[in-house]
Design a protein around this motif. Structure first.
Motif, PDB file in Angstrom:
ATOM      1  N   SER A  37       0.829  -1.204   0.000  1.00  0.00           N
ATOM      2  CA  SER A  37       0.000   0.000   0.000  1.00  0.00           C
ATOM      3  C   SER A  37       0.864   1.254   0.000  1.00  0.00           C
ATOM      4  O   SER A  37       0.596   2.221  -0.707  1.00  0.00           O
ATOM      5  CB  SER A  37      -0.935  -0.012   1.216  1.00  0.00           C
ATOM      6  OG  SER A  37      -1.675   1.181   1.297  1.00  0.00           O
ATOM      7  N   LEU A  40       2.301   1.846  -3.485  1.00  0.00           N
ATOM      8  CA  LEU A  40       1.300   2.409  -4.391  1.00  0.00           C
ATOM      9  C   LEU A  40       1.093   3.887  -4.115  1.00  0.00           C
ATOM     10  O   LEU A  40       0.945   4.691  -5.041  1.00  0.00           O
ATOM     11  CB  LEU A  40      -0.023   1.657  -4.245  1.00  0.00           C
ATOM     12  CG  LEU A  40      -0.064   0.233  -4.825  1.00  0.00           C
ATOM     13  CD1 LEU A  40      -1.435  -0.385  -4.582  1.00  0.00           C
ATOM     14  CD2 LEU A  40       0.227   0.259  -6.312  1.00  0.00           C
ATOM     15  N   ASP A  41       1.083   4.259  -2.813  1.00  0.00           N
ATOM     16  CA  ASP A  41       0.922   5.673  -2.459  1.00  0.00           C
ATOM     17  C   ASP A  41       2.092   6.495  -3.012  1.00  0.00           C
ATOM     18  O   ASP A  41       1.905   7.593  -3.554  1.00  0.00           O
ATOM     19  CB  ASP A  41       0.840   5.838  -0.941  1.00  0.00           C
ATOM     20  CG  ASP A  41      -0.483   5.285  -0.378  1.00  0.00           C
ATOM     21  OD1 ASP A  41      -1.428   5.125  -1.185  1.00  0.00           O
ATOM     22  OD2 ASP A  41      -0.548   5.011   0.828  1.00  0.00           O
ATOM     23  N   LEU A  43       4.019   5.750  -5.584  1.00  0.00           N
ATOM     24  CA  LEU A  43       3.931   5.822  -7.038  1.00  0.00           C
ATOM     25  C   LEU A  43       2.886   6.834  -7.461  1.00  0.00           C
ATOM     26  O   LEU A  43       3.099   7.614  -8.398  1.00  0.00           O
ATOM     27  CB  LEU A  43       3.594   4.426  -7.592  1.00  0.00           C
ATOM     28  CG  LEU A  43       3.424   4.331  -9.108  1.00  0.00           C
ATOM     29  CD1 LEU A  43       4.737   4.704  -9.802  1.00  0.00           C
ATOM     30  CD2 LEU A  43       3.003   2.920  -9.512  1.00  0.00           C
ATOM     31  N   ARG A  44       1.766   6.833  -6.753  1.00  0.00           N
ATOM     32  CA  ARG A  44       0.709   7.787  -7.062  1.00  0.00           C
ATOM     33  C   ARG A  44       1.174   9.215  -6.852  1.00  0.00           C
ATOM     34  O   ARG A  44       0.910  10.104  -7.673  1.00  0.00           O
ATOM     35  CB  ARG A  44      -0.514   7.493  -6.192  1.00  0.00           C
ATOM     36  CG  ARG A  44      -1.723   8.394  -6.477  1.00  0.00           C
ATOM     37  CD  ARG A  44      -2.846   8.060  -5.522  1.00  0.00           C
ATOM     38  NE  ARG A  44      -2.418   8.270  -4.146  1.00  0.00           N
ATOM     39  CZ  ARG A  44      -3.055   7.761  -3.078  1.00  0.00           C
ATOM     40  NH1 ARG A  44      -4.109   6.991  -3.259  1.00  0.00           N
ATOM     41  NH2 ARG A  44      -2.609   7.990  -1.864  1.00  0.00           N
ATOM     42  N   ASP A  45       1.903   9.455  -5.751  1.00  0.00           N
ATOM     43  CA  ASP A  45       2.415  10.794  -5.482  1.00  0.00           C
ATOM     44  C   ASP A  45       3.407  11.232  -6.551  1.00  0.00           C
ATOM     45  O   ASP A  45       3.421  12.393  -6.981  1.00  0.00           O
ATOM     46  CB  ASP A  45       3.091  10.842  -4.107  1.00  0.00           C
ATOM     47  CG  ASP A  45       2.088  10.654  -2.968  1.00  0.00           C
ATOM     48  OD1 ASP A  45       0.866  10.836  -3.232  1.00  0.00           O
ATOM     49  OD2 ASP A  45       2.514  10.308  -1.848  1.00  0.00           O
ATOM     50  N   CYS A  46       4.238  10.282  -7.010  1.00  0.00           N
ATOM     51  CA  CYS A  46       5.237  10.601  -8.040  1.00  0.00           C
ATOM     52  C   CYS A  46       4.555  11.006  -9.342  1.00  0.00           C
ATOM     53  O   CYS A  46       4.940  11.985  -9.987  1.00  0.00           O
ATOM     54  CB  CYS A  46       6.152   9.399  -8.252  1.00  0.00           C
ATOM     55  SG  CYS A  46       7.462   9.683  -9.472  1.00  0.00           S
ATOM     56  N   ILE A  47       3.541  10.225  -9.733  1.00  0.00           N
ATOM     57  CA  ILE A  47       2.815  10.533 -10.963  1.00  0.00           C
ATOM     58  C   ILE A  47       2.114  11.878 -10.848  1.00  0.00           C
ATOM     59  O   ILE A  47       2.123  12.698 -11.769  1.00  0.00           O
ATOM     60  CB  ILE A  47       1.815   9.408 -11.283  1.00  0.00           C
ATOM     61  CG1 ILE A  47       2.569   8.107 -11.610  1.00  0.00           C
ATOM     62  CG2 ILE A  47       0.899   9.792 -12.443  1.00  0.00           C
ATOM     63  CD1 ILE A  47       1.655   6.915 -11.794  1.00  0.00           C
ATOM     64  N   ALA A  48       1.493  12.114  -9.688  1.00  0.00           N
ATOM     65  CA  ALA A  48       0.785  13.381  -9.490  1.00  0.00           C
ATOM     66  C   ALA A  48       1.744  14.562  -9.557  1.00  0.00           C
ATOM     67  O   ALA A  48       1.435  15.613 -10.140  1.00  0.00           O
ATOM     68  CB  ALA A  48       0.065  13.370  -8.134  1.00  0.00           C
TER      69      ALA A  48
END
Length: 336
Positions: A37, A40-41, A43-48
């Protein structure tokens, strides 16, 4: 042409994911889920962050992408323009040339501009330049293959079986077969055969000049152990022969309509070839395997044969025959 082997899924190997079978299993699973988890958080922050940087036209991100793009373009240019290191010259790649210029039944021209005939250490660069200009029309990776091919010619040719040994340049990983099907060059084959009568008419007009003198202007006599073999070049080593082309204008225009005729290249030739009765052409190799030769039969009496790689074939009037002349080949006319 690059052959890429496609791997098939392995059906003889089964891989299973087994959960740990011990007392701490629930605890380990919980830790693994928490870590997953967290990943994933992140990776999501990096993409954002990346998306937000693009939206805000972040100067650092734009400069970084621009620098990477410039480096990529420079690399492509460098690969295309790089000259080969002075390994074996084209002169050293010639197979058994004599000092008098007689090789494989031919009397060579000894011109310093001829890649196949002359003995000059600078020919390696000339060959590379010609192939470079040709390969640029296809891809940078194609240029890299040619560069490697020239650099390692000695190893390639020494390992080749005697049935296929081009005299000047061998490019690996190409289809290797003495003859090719008509479908390999379907468009050009059909175009030539549709215009067979046009080409034949110009040849017959041209050949009438032989009644006035032994060897009319524009024709070249080739050395053979018996008989006579003469050629009339329209394109010689990628260069148009203007005086000859003016005598066969429709045939020359037809060559310009072919999709795969090699132009502006030392290995590009187009000519009318005539064998008299009793002629035998000594077995020999062509200069390279990067081309396919196409013969269109204009007048093909009985008793004529072409043998490529030990396989005999007969010409037929109005029909095309495709073969790789980097294989050992010969031709003869034993008819009347």
């Amino acid at each position: 042409m690059v052959w890429v082997p496609l791997g098939s899924p392995r059906t003889d190997c089964l891989t299973l994911l087994h959960p740990p079978a011990n007392a701490n299993s629930p605890k380990m699973s919980l830790e693994w889920l928490v870590a997953w988890s967290w990943s994933l958080d992140g990776l999501r922050d990096c993409i954002a962050t990346g998306i937000q940087s693009v939206r805000d036209c972040d100067t650092t991100a734009v400069v970084t992408v621009a620098c990477l793009l410039v480096l990529f373009v420079w690399y492509c240019y460098h690969v295309g323009r790089e000259q080969p290191r002075p390994y074996a010259s084209v002169n050293s790649l010639m197979q058994g040339a004599d000092t008098n210029g007689l090789q494989n039944g031919y009397v060579y021209c000894q011109s310093p501009e001829c890649v196949r005939c002359a003995h000059n250490e600078g020919l390696n660069q000339k060959l590379y330049h010609n192939l470079q200009e040709y390969a640029k029309r296809y891809s940078w990776s194609g240029m890299g293959r040619i560069h490697k091919g020239i650099r390692e010619q000695g190893r390639y040719l020494n390992s080749r079986p005697s049935i296929q040994k081009p005299e000047v340049f061998f490019l690996p990983d190409l289809p290797s077969t003495p003859y090719f099907s008509r479908d390999a060059q379907k468009h050009d084959v059909e175009l030539l055969e549709r215009n067979f009568q046009t080409i034949l008419c110009e040849f017959e007009t041209l050949y009438k000049a032989f009644s006035n003198c032994s060897l009319p202007q524009g024709w070249k006599m080739n050395s053979t152990p018996s008989g006579e073999w003469v050629t009339f070049y329209l394109v010689n080593q990628g260069v148009c022969v203007p005086r000859n082309c003016r005598k066969c204008p429709r045939t020359y225009r037809l060559l310009g309509s072919l999709r795969t005729c090699i132009g502006n290249n030392v290995f590009g030739n187009a000519c009318i070839s005539v064998l008299s009765p009793g002629t035998v052409i000594t077995e020999h190799y062509g200069p390279t395997n990067i081309r396919i030769r196409c013969h269109l039969g204009l007048k093909t009496p009985s008793g004529c044969e072409l043998v490529v790689g030990g396989e005999p074939q007969c010409w037929a009037e109005g029909r095309c025959l495709l073969f790789d002349d980097s294989f050992l080949h010969t031709a003869f006319h034993e008819g009347p």
